[in-house]
Design an enzyme around this catalytic site. Structure first.
Site, PDB file in Angstrom:
ATOM      1  CE  LYS A  60      -4.153  -2.010   2.043  1.00 41.33           C
ATOM      2  NZ  LYS A  60      -3.638  -3.296   2.578  1.00 41.33           N
TER       3      LYS A  60
HETATM    4  O1  S5P Z   1      -9.507  -2.439   1.930  1.00 35.68           O
HETATM    5  C1  S5P Z   1      -8.714  -3.336   2.212  1.00 35.68           C
HETATM    6  C2  S5P Z   1      -7.577  -3.558   1.444  1.00 35.68           C
HETATM    7  C3  S5P Z   1      -6.748  -4.634   1.772  1.00 35.68           C
HETATM    8  S1  S5P Z   1      -5.486  -5.025   0.696  1.00 35.68           S
HETATM    9  N1  S5P Z   1      -8.961  -4.151   3.264  1.00 35.68           N
HETATM   10  C4  S5P Z   1      -8.142  -5.181   3.603  1.00 35.68           C
HETATM   11  O2  S5P Z   1      -8.461  -5.897   4.552  1.00 35.68           O
HETATM   12  N2  S5P Z   1      -6.982  -5.418   2.875  1.00 35.68           N
HETATM   13  C5  S5P Z   1      -6.041  -6.491   3.238  1.00 35.68           C
HETATM   14  O3  S5P Z   1      -6.710  -7.754   3.118  1.00 35.68           O
HETATM   15  C6  S5P Z   1      -5.537  -6.428   4.684  1.00 35.68           C
HETATM   16  O4  S5P Z   1      -4.330  -5.712   4.761  1.00 35.68           O
HETATM   17  C7  S5P Z   1      -5.352  -7.884   5.035  1.00 35.68           C
HETATM   18  O5  S5P Z   1      -4.066  -8.317   4.629  1.00 35.68           O
HETATM   19  C8  S5P Z   1      -6.361  -8.633   4.193  1.00 35.68           C
HETATM   20  C9  S5P Z   1      -7.627  -9.024   4.942  1.00 35.68           C
HETATM   21  O6  S5P Z   1      -7.361  -9.943   5.962  1.00 35.68           O
HETATM   22  P1  S5P Z   1      -8.506 -10.649   6.852  1.00 35.68           P
HETATM   23  O7  S5P Z   1      -7.758 -11.410   7.879  1.00 35.68           O
HETATM   24  O8  S5P Z   1      -9.348  -9.562   7.439  1.00 35.68           O
HETATM   25  O9  S5P Z   1      -9.277 -11.539   5.898  1.00 35.68           O
END
Ligand code: S5P
Length: 492
Positions: free
Chosen positions: A319
């Site tokens: 990011k």
């Molecule tokens: O808007 C976003 C963009 C990203 S890239 N929301 C997110 O959650 N992410 C990424 O997706 C975040 O940095 C994490 O690595 C992943 C979601 O992880 P989870 O454990 O919540 O499924």
């Protein structure tokens, strides 16, 4: 159409496609009708070589047709630079039509030196209904200027020629939409199915100069087969401008997975173990290397070996969000040397286009834009984030317009309306079997919801898999559900 120079015409057609001067997707046109193909010849001002070729061909076309006139006038605004070059090359004086009369001074609508009875040739970029040409013709005629002919770069073949003929103006086009489609098909850029579907649309959607239907079938425009969420990953691979996006689309199609694992763990071995277990089910593995406490070069070597063994790509979810120079250093240098190993990275669009240029500046040698790509964040899954509609719209512009479209592989977002161009991939995080919000504001939707309602092409799952008691089984289940949702989405 000019019979000679066919090779040059074909090369120009491919070039126009490559610079996104026209693209396939689901677009709303000025006349308010949806279209599977969209032209935006404004971009050619950024490509002087293209500008030169287009204007040379226009001048040759005018000569072949023996069109002689006292003036040339471009339809504002896209055709103005083209008309200028034609005027200079032919030594034909130009007239400039204002879109709005000046509020002060002369209040003239037509600038330039002319007399009633003078003839004027119209220059236009793209013709759909012909209404823009007719607006210009009307203003010229009200000054007593005689208009009998218009040369245009692209005729969309939707009734424009007939509409302007009714007003006594003949239209001469360099390209017809059919020629462009056939040329792109011959050159291997689009499938035969695309040619046929656009032809079906054009035949069904003929437009009057006021934008109303001539009697075609409006439902064909409304049920646009080119809406990106209805196209298969295979056909979208052909439309992608970024080589990495092409690769990823094809990988998804052959491996039959649209699951990305967010391997958010802080120990290298734990990530490698997870990559090995989930490898068979994923198209992409996403890292945050700055949370790995024992990061080393051998970790990267092992991760790359797993990516090759199981056939998935690597994305470093860095990011980036700084000025171009800093981003370039962050991408290529430091402890992690991200550009050396990550097929894809993520970047915020907050700094504007310079973020993409900064990233590209770090590439060179083995890590060219051919092997690397970026996903731009146009929305976030965090509750209360500050992104608004304007930000989303401008992020889309960075992703689809300008000289860096070959480097932008996709968009990270939460909704299908974020972008229309089917050559980009929508990556959507915030996916879990159980919907809800975590303690720190992460919002989750089900696999089916993100793919079918939100337009996700790839669903990102982190804790939904990482915290499962049986990781393999859970990864397989997310893969199955995301893939089934995609198959339902594209089923006709
Ligand atoms: O808007 C976003 C963009 C990203 S890239 N929301 C997110 O959650 N992410 C990424 O997706 C975040 O940095 C994490 O690595 C992943 C979601 O992880 P989870 O454990 O919540 O499924």
């Amino acid at each position: 159409m000019v019979a000679k120079n066919t090779d040059e015409m074909k090369a120009l057609a491919v070039k126009l496609f490559q610079i996104n001067a026209f693209k396939f997707g689901d677009y709303k046109m000025k006349v308010g009708i949806n279209s599977p193909v969209y032209f935006d010849l404004r971009v050619i001002v950024s490509y002087p070589d293209v500008m030169q070729t287009v204007s040379d061909l226009l001048v040759a076309h005018i000569k072949d047709l023996q069109l002689s006139s006292k003036h040339v006038c471009g339809v504002p605004y896209t055709a103005l630079p083209l008309a200028t070059i034609v005027s200079v090359q032919q030594h034909t004086p130009m007239l400039v039509r204002r879109k709005e009369a000046k509020a002060y001074g002369t209040k003239k609508l037509i600038e330039g030196i002319y007399q009633a009875g003078d003839t004027c040739l119209i220059v236009e970029d793209v013709v759909t209904s012909g209404s823009s040409i007719l607006d210009t013709v009307r203003d010229l005629q009200s000054e007593g200027i005689v208009v009998t002919d218009a040369v245009v770069v692209v005729d969309r073949e939707q009734g424009g020629a007939a509409n302007i003929a009714k007003h006594g103006v003949r239209m001469h086009s360099l390209f017809t939409l059919s020629f462009l489609l056939n040329t792109l098909h011959e050159a291997g850029h689009i499938e035969k199915a695309t040619v046929d579907a656009v032809a079906k649309y054009i035949a069904a959607v003929q437009i009057n100069s006021d934008g109303s239907f001539i009697g075609g079938d409006k439902s064909v425009a409304e049920a646009n087969d080119f809406s990106r969420t209805k196209l298969t990953y295979e056909s979208r691979a052909n439309l992608a401008k970024s080589p990495v996006a092409k690769r990823l689309f094809n990988l998804m199609a052959t491996k039959q997975t649209n699951l990305c694992l967010a391997a958010d763990l802080s120990e290298a071995d734990a990530i490698l173990d997870m990559a090995d277990k989930c490898g068979p089910y994923i198209c992409l593995l996403k890292t945050h290397v700055d949370i790995v406490s024992d990061f080393s070069e051998s970790f990267i070597v092992n991760l790359q070996a797993l990516a090759t063994r199981h056939n998935f790509l690597l994305m470093e979810d860095r990011k980036f969000a700084d000025i171009g120079n800093t981003v370039s250093l962050q991408y290529g240098q430091g402890l992690y040397k991200i550009a050396n190993w990550a097929d894809l990275v993520t970047a915020h669009t907050l700094p504007g286009r310079s973020i993409v240029q900064g990233l590209k500046a770090a590439l060179g040698g083995a890590n060219s834009a051919k092997e690397r790509g970026v996903f731009l964040l146009a929305e976030m899954s965090a509750s209360g984030n500050l992104i608004d509609e304007k930000y989303k719209e401008n992020s889309n512009k960075i992703a689809t317009e300008g000289g860096d479209v070959d480097f932008v592989a996709g968009v990270v977002c939460q909704s299908a309306d974020c972008f229309a161009f089917p050559g980009l991939i929508q990556l959507t995080p915030g996916v879990k079997i159980d919907e809800g919000v975590d303690k720190l504001g992460q919002q989750y939707q089900t696999p089916e919801h993100v793919v079918k309602e939100r337009g996700a092409d790839i669903g990102v799952v982190g804790r939904g898999i990482l915290q499962a008691s049986n990781v393999e089984k859970t990864a397989a289940s997310y893969r199955d559900r995301l893939w089934a949702a995609y198959q339902e989405r594209v089923a006709k």
